[in-house]
Design a protein around this motif. Structure first.
Motif, mmCIF file in Angstrom:
data_model
loop_
_atom_site.group_PDB
_atom_site.id
_atom_site.type_symbol
_atom_site.label_atom_id
_atom_site.label_comp_id
_atom_site.label_asym_id
_atom_site.label_seq_id
_atom_site.Cartn_x
_atom_site.Cartn_y
_atom_site.Cartn_z
ATOM 1 N N VAL A 1 22.427 16.608 9.294
ATOM 2 C CA VAL A 1 22.315 15.876 8.031
ATOM 3 C C VAL A 1 20.829 15.811 7.687
ATOM 4 O O VAL A 1 20.048 15.182 8.409
ATOM 5 N N MET A 2 20.443 16.462 6.594
ATOM 6 C CA MET A 2 19.016 16.495 6.263
ATOM 7 C C MET A 2 18.785 16.300 4.771
ATOM 8 O O MET A 2 19.598 16.699 3.937
ATOM 9 N N LEU A 3 17.671 15.664 4.469
ATOM 10 C CA LEU A 3 17.179 15.545 3.101
ATOM 11 C C LEU A 3 16.152 16.636 2.865
ATOM 12 O O LEU A 3 15.226 16.817 3.670
ATOM 13 N N SER B 1 0.861 -1.166 0.000
ATOM 14 C CA SER B 1 0.000 0.000 0.000
ATOM 15 C C SER B 1 0.904 1.225 0.000
ATOM 16 O O SER B 1 2.054 1.138 -0.396
ATOM 17 N N CYS B 2 0.405 2.361 0.441
ATOM 18 C CA CYS B 2 1.261 3.536 0.468
ATOM 19 C C CYS B 2 1.029 4.348 1.727
ATOM 20 O O CYS B 2 -0.105 4.541 2.169
ATOM 21 N N ASP B 3 2.099 4.777 2.324
ATOM 22 C CA ASP B 3 2.112 5.778 3.371
ATOM 23 C C ASP B 3 3.417 6.544 3.193
ATOM 24 O O ASP B 3 4.163 6.317 2.238
ATOM 25 N N TYR B 4 3.698 7.465 4.096
ATOM 26 C CA TYR B 4 4.863 8.327 3.922
ATOM 27 C C TYR B 4 6.166 7.528 3.956
ATOM 28 O O TYR B 4 7.092 7.801 3.186
ATOM 29 N N ASP B 5 6.236 6.531 4.825
ATOM 30 C CA ASP B 5 7.448 5.716 4.897
ATOM 31 C C ASP B 5 7.625 4.872 3.643
ATOM 32 O O ASP B 5 8.740 4.704 3.155
ATOM 33 N N ALA B 6 6.530 4.343 3.113
ATOM 34 C CA ALA B 6 6.621 3.582 1.869
ATOM 35 C C ALA B 6 7.041 4.477 0.705
ATOM 36 O O ALA B 6 7.882 4.103 -0.119
ATOM 37 N N GLU B 7 6.475 5.679 0.655
ATOM 38 C CA GLU B 7 6.820 6.615 -0.423
ATOM 39 C C GLU B 7 8.316 6.880 -0.480
ATOM 40 O O GLU B 7 8.917 6.951 -1.559
ATOM 41 N N LEU B 8 8.949 7.005 0.676
ATOM 42 C CA LEU B 8 10.340 7.456 0.752
ATOM 43 C C LEU B 8 11.304 6.339 1.118
ATOM 44 O O LEU B 8 12.417 6.612 1.581
ATOM 45 N N ARG B 9 10.933 5.093 0.876
ATOM 46 C CA ARG B 9 11.782 3.999 1.355
ATOM 47 C C ARG B 9 13.160 4.005 0.707
ATOM 48 O O ARG B 9 14.138 3.616 1.340
ATOM 49 N N ARG B 10 13.269 4.458 -0.547
ATOM 50 C CA ARG B 10 14.577 4.503 -1.193
ATOM 51 C C ARG B 10 15.440 5.626 -0.624
ATOM 52 O O ARG B 10 16.674 5.567 -0.674
ATOM 53 N N HIS B 11 14.801 6.659 -0.076
ATOM 54 C CA HIS B 11 15.553 7.770 0.517
ATOM 55 C C HIS B 11 16.100 7.417 1.896
ATOM 56 O O HIS B 11 17.048 8.065 2.358
ATOM 57 N N ASP B 12 15.491 6.435 2.548
ATOM 58 C CA ASP B 12 15.971 6.064 3.875
ATOM 59 C C ASP B 12 17.425 5.613 3.842
ATOM 60 O O ASP B 12 18.220 5.958 4.719
ATOM 61 N N ASP B 13 17.771 4.801 2.844
ATOM 62 C CA ASP B 13 19.151 4.326 2.727
ATOM 63 C C ASP B 13 20.112 5.485 2.507
ATOM 64 O O ASP B 13 21.229 5.499 3.041
ATOM 65 N N VAL B 14 19.680 6.465 1.714
ATOM 66 C CA VAL B 14 20.518 7.645 1.454
ATOM 67 C C VAL B 14 20.788 8.391 2.751
ATOM 68 O O VAL B 14 21.937 8.749 3.058
ATOM 69 N N LEU B 15 19.750 8.620 3.524
ATOM 70 C CA LEU B 15 19.914 9.351 4.781
ATOM 71 C C LEU B 15 20.757 8.552 5.766
ATOM 72 O O LEU B 15 21.606 9.115 6.465
ATOM 73 N N ASP C 1 23.780 15.688 -4.474
ATOM 74 C CA ASP C 1 22.617 15.422 -5.312
ATOM 75 C C ASP C 1 22.096 14.012 -5.053
ATOM 76 O O ASP C 1 22.862 13.048 -5.022
ATOM 77 N N VAL C 2 20.781 13.891 -4.862
ATOM 78 C CA VAL C 2 20.137 12.595 -4.626
ATOM 79 C C VAL C 2 19.050 12.410 -5.679
ATOM 80 O O VAL C 2 18.184 13.269 -5.843
ATOM 81 N N ARG C 3 19.133 11.303 -6.384
ATOM 82 C CA ARG C 3 18.101 10.984 -7.384
ATOM 83 C C ARG C 3 17.587 9.576 -7.115
ATOM 84 O O ARG C 3 18.231 8.579 -7.466
ATOM 85 N N ALA D 1 22.007 15.799 14.348
ATOM 86 C CA ALA D 1 20.597 16.075 14.056
ATOM 87 C C ALA D 1 20.322 15.609 12.633
ATOM 88 O O ALA D 1 21.059 15.959 11.709
ATOM 89 N N ILE D 2 19.286 14.792 12.462
ATOM 90 C CA ILE D 2 18.919 14.290 11.144
ATOM 91 C C ILE D 2 17.502 14.738 10.808
ATOM 92 O O ILE D 2 16.721 15.087 11.693
ATOM 93 N N SER D 3 17.179 14.716 9.525
ATOM 94 C CA SER D 3 15.811 15.000 9.112
ATOM 95 C C SER D 3 15.579 14.449 7.718
ATOM 96 O O SER D 3 16.388 14.670 6.808
ATOM 97 N N ARG D 4 14.480 13.747 7.555
ATOM 98 C CA ARG D 4 14.048 13.256 6.240
ATOM 99 C C ARG D 4 12.871 14.108 5.794
ATOM 100 O O ARG D 4 11.733 13.848 6.150
ATOM 101 N N PHE D 5 13.173 15.163 5.046
ATOM 102 C CA PHE D 5 12.155 16.072 4.513
ATOM 103 C C PHE D 5 11.283 16.656 5.628
ATOM 104 O O PHE D 5 10.080 16.849 5.443
ATOM 105 N N GLY D 6 11.899 16.987 6.757
ATOM 106 C CA GLY D 6 11.152 17.529 7.869
ATOM 107 C C GLY D 6 11.511 18.947 8.241
ATOM 108 O O GLY D 6 11.039 19.448 9.257
ATOM 109 N N THR D 7 12.337 19.608 7.430
ATOM 110 C CA THR D 7 12.817 20.950 7.798
ATOM 111 C C THR D 7 12.364 22.045 6.838
ATOM 112 O O THR D 7 12.808 23.188 6.971
#
Length: 278
Positions: free
Chosen positions: A134-136, A12-26, A195-197, A104-110
């Motif tokens: 370190v923030m995305l 299904s989809c939620d915010y964590d599913a949407e950004l699962r590929r970004h988690d490894d980057v962070l 740069d993150v793609r 301090a970290i942030s995944r699209f939270g700032t």
């Protein structure tokens, strides 16, 4: 949110599913250590905070978010992790422990601070000298296929020179030079952009994706400006756009983000402003 903490394909989809590929980057950029004390800004339901706590097993992780419901959910999901805590807090003004955190970290939270200068200064004060941020954050909307496609389907293309939208702007930290000035003024040094793609995931099929995307602020605002008939046509176009981006893994769109890394400067030493890196 049954898959939030698992390395598997979401159904299904939620915010964590949407950004699962970004988690490894962070996680790679954060380079968290066993004894680190970590602050997670805009933690949502706490997925990235829990990941951090599992790495810093002899340290701790504090997740903060302005949403009370998100923090309630984060606490429910973290009941077996002894070194993680969550607080409903506005990072712009919250009284964090002074010079306490290592990272301090942030995944699209700032990107949604009303006063980003005050927010980053406050976060900086919570970091020990030489502590890291370190923030995305999203790059500009026109560089993000998901934003371009959604706005095109809704009849609202984003012009590169257009003023930012009213209300929360997910692209408010897209300009590296503006962010350099902002973080430098907040007492950070050694500021760099990588740069993150990575693709964003909107669900296994177009119907799930449509339900998810209709919850976006930009989608709701655009549909709210249309009459019933025009809104129905826009939704049909949006579903067609989503179906065109379905592959064997589900509905996915290209995205562009920055990993912004910085260090809290010691008094009188702001260090270097580092060029962009690809």
């Amino acid at each position: 949110m049954t898959n939030a903490d698992r390395e598997q394909r979401p159904s299904s989809c939620d915010y964590d599913a949407e950004l699962r590929r970004h988690d490894d980057v962070l996680r790679r950029a954060g380079d968290l250590r066993f004894h680190d004390r970590i602050l997670d800004i805009g933690c949502g339901s706490g997925h990235t905070t829990r990941q951090a706590a599992r790495t810093a097993r002899a340290g701790s992780a504090l997740g903060v978010d302005i949403s009370a419901s998100a923090i309630d959910r984060a606490r429910e999901l973290a009941d077996r992790l002894p070194n993680v805590t969550f607080e409903q807090a506005d990072a712009q003004v919250h009284r964090f422990p002074h010079e306490y955190f290592d990272v301090a970290i942030s995944r699209f939270g700032t990107m949604f601070f009303g006063d980003p200068a005050a927010a980053f200064a406050n976060i900086g004060r919570a970091l020990r000298p030489d502590g890291r941020l370190v923030m995305l954050v999203w790059q500009a909307g026109e560089r993000n296929e998901w934003d371009v496609a959604i706005r095109r389907a809704l009849g609202e293309p984003r012009a590169a020179a257009a003023p930012p939208p009213a209300g929360p702007d997910p692209f408010s930290l897209a300009d590296p030079m503006a962010v350099l000035d902002l973080l430098d003024g907040a007492g950070f040094a050694d500021i760099s952009f990588t740069d993150v793609r990575e693709p964003v995931y909107y669900g296994p099929d177009p119907d799930t994706a449509l339900d998810w995307v209709r919850g976006f602020t930009c989608t709701a605002n655009a549909l709210g400006r249309l009459g019933p008939a025009d809104a129905a046509h826009a939704i049909a176009r949006l579903r067609t756009e989503l179906a065109a981006h379905r592959d064997e893994d589900g509905v996915r769109f290209d995205s562009r983000a920055w990993i912004v890394s910085a260090r809290r400067a010691r008094a009188g030493n702001h260090g270097a402003r580092t060029p962009l890196r690809s």
